[in-house]
Design a protein around this motif. Sequence first.
Motif, mmCIF file in Angstrom:
data_model
loop_
_atom_site.group_PDB
_atom_site.id
_atom_site.type_symbol
_atom_site.label_atom_id
_atom_site.label_comp_id
_atom_site.label_asym_id
_atom_site.label_seq_id
_atom_site.Cartn_x
_atom_site.Cartn_y
_atom_site.Cartn_z
ATOM 1 N N HIS A 91 49.231 27.773 -42.956
ATOM 2 C CA HIS A 91 49.984 29.025 -42.782
ATOM 3 C C HIS A 91 50.279 29.274 -41.299
ATOM 4 O O HIS A 91 51.397 29.637 -40.922
ATOM 5 C CB HIS A 91 49.185 30.175 -43.391
ATOM 6 C CG HIS A 91 49.945 31.443 -43.514
ATOM 7 N ND1 HIS A 91 50.814 31.699 -44.546
ATOM 8 C CD2 HIS A 91 49.983 32.530 -42.703
ATOM 9 C CE1 HIS A 91 51.351 32.894 -44.376
ATOM 10 N NE2 HIS A 91 50.868 33.420 -43.268
ATOM 11 N N ALA A 92 49.273 29.073 -40.444
ATOM 12 C CA ALA A 92 49.450 29.297 -39.008
ATOM 13 C C ALA A 92 50.445 28.308 -38.404
ATOM 14 O O ALA A 92 51.279 28.690 -37.566
ATOM 15 C CB ALA A 92 48.100 29.189 -38.294
ATOM 16 N N LEU A 113 48.699 24.061 -29.849
ATOM 17 C CA LEU A 113 47.307 23.867 -29.435
ATOM 18 C C LEU A 113 46.915 24.766 -28.274
ATOM 19 O O LEU A 113 45.750 25.162 -28.161
ATOM 20 C CB LEU A 113 47.068 22.403 -29.064
ATOM 21 C CG LEU A 113 47.244 21.396 -30.196
ATOM 22 C CD1 LEU A 113 47.100 19.982 -29.673
ATOM 23 C CD2 LEU A 113 46.281 21.674 -31.337
ATOM 24 N N SER A 114 47.863 25.107 -27.424
ATOM 25 C CA SER A 114 47.586 25.934 -26.252
ATOM 26 C C SER A 114 47.632 27.432 -26.543
ATOM 27 O O SER A 114 47.196 28.238 -25.731
ATOM 28 C CB SER A 114 48.594 25.613 -25.136
ATOM 29 O OG SER A 114 48.473 24.270 -24.751
ATOM 30 N N GLY A 115 48.148 27.796 -27.688
ATOM 31 C CA GLY A 115 48.288 29.212 -28.031
ATOM 32 C C GLY A 115 47.161 29.712 -28.912
ATOM 33 O O GLY A 115 46.241 28.983 -29.278
ATOM 34 N N ALA A 116 47.250 30.983 -29.265
ATOM 35 C CA ALA A 116 46.204 31.617 -30.084
ATOM 36 C C ALA A 116 46.029 30.918 -31.419
ATOM 37 O O ALA A 116 44.898 30.698 -31.869
ATOM 38 C CB ALA A 116 46.549 33.089 -30.310
ATOM 39 N N ARG A 117 47.135 30.548 -32.071
ATOM 40 C CA ARG A 117 47.045 29.920 -33.393
ATOM 41 C C ARG A 117 46.340 28.568 -33.365
ATOM 42 O O ARG A 117 45.869 28.104 -34.393
ATOM 43 C CB ARG A 117 48.434 29.748 -33.992
ATOM 44 C CG ARG A 117 49.081 31.043 -34.403
ATOM 45 C CD ARG A 117 50.436 30.784 -35.035
ATOM 46 N NE ARG A 117 51.077 32.018 -35.411
ATOM 47 C CZ ARG A 117 52.281 32.379 -34.986
ATOM 48 N NH1 ARG A 117 52.985 31.610 -34.180
ATOM 49 N NH2 ARG A 117 52.796 33.528 -35.387
ATOM 50 N N GLY A 118 46.272 27.951 -32.221
ATOM 51 C CA GLY A 118 45.626 26.651 -32.110
ATOM 52 C C GLY A 118 44.151 26.711 -31.781
ATOM 53 O O GLY A 118 43.474 25.683 -31.761
ATOM 54 N N PRO A 123 40.716 31.490 -37.119
ATOM 55 C CA PRO A 123 40.493 32.065 -38.456
ATOM 56 C C PRO A 123 39.514 33.239 -38.463
ATOM 57 O O PRO A 123 39.599 34.109 -39.337
ATOM 58 C CB PRO A 123 39.930 30.889 -39.262
ATOM 59 C CG PRO A 123 40.420 29.672 -38.557
ATOM 60 C CD PRO A 123 40.463 30.048 -37.104
ATOM 61 N N LEU A 124 38.618 33.295 -37.489
ATOM 62 C CA LEU A 124 37.636 34.384 -37.456
ATOM 63 C C LEU A 124 38.262 35.721 -37.040
ATOM 64 O O LEU A 124 37.593 36.755 -37.098
ATOM 65 C CB LEU A 124 36.462 34.021 -36.551
ATOM 66 C CG LEU A 124 35.589 32.901 -37.119
ATOM 67 C CD1 LEU A 124 34.570 32.430 -36.079
ATOM 68 C CD2 LEU A 124 34.912 33.333 -38.408
#
Length: 152
Positions: A91-92, A113-118, A123-124
Amino acid sequence: MTSASRYPVRLFADDAAVRRVAADLLDTSLPRAKWTHEAHLAACLCLLDEYPAFDVEQDLPGAIARYNVAVGGVNDDAHGYHATITHFYIHAVRAHLAEESGGSLVARVNRLLSGARGQRDYPLRFYSRDLLFSVAARRAFVPPDLRPLTQV
């Protein structure tokens, strides 16, 4: 200490390296030491972007489980394939691709990978630790208990 500081992000050098991770996952030839958090996300993005016949939601769980067994791992209540984490990151990655459609494959992967989703602990932000690491969440997708997936 944040997860980012404990685990520096390992970026990919080029498109070929990203494609190799995805292909080697599928044929189970990826060395176990290279099946990192970053490799999981890079493979997912590559499969979504470049494998139109591969249904990521349907096919990725089996591919990961097969890979785990092929490299000597297990898929049980404590180790191996984790359904909720896999589906959360699918989903991300889809959300990332919707916002980051331009540039090379490696550029899009490295921005993810460098952003928040990475981040490893992303997931927490959506799941309590107890729910995310429960046997139920490992075995099948469970919806988040802190924030809805629409906020990914």
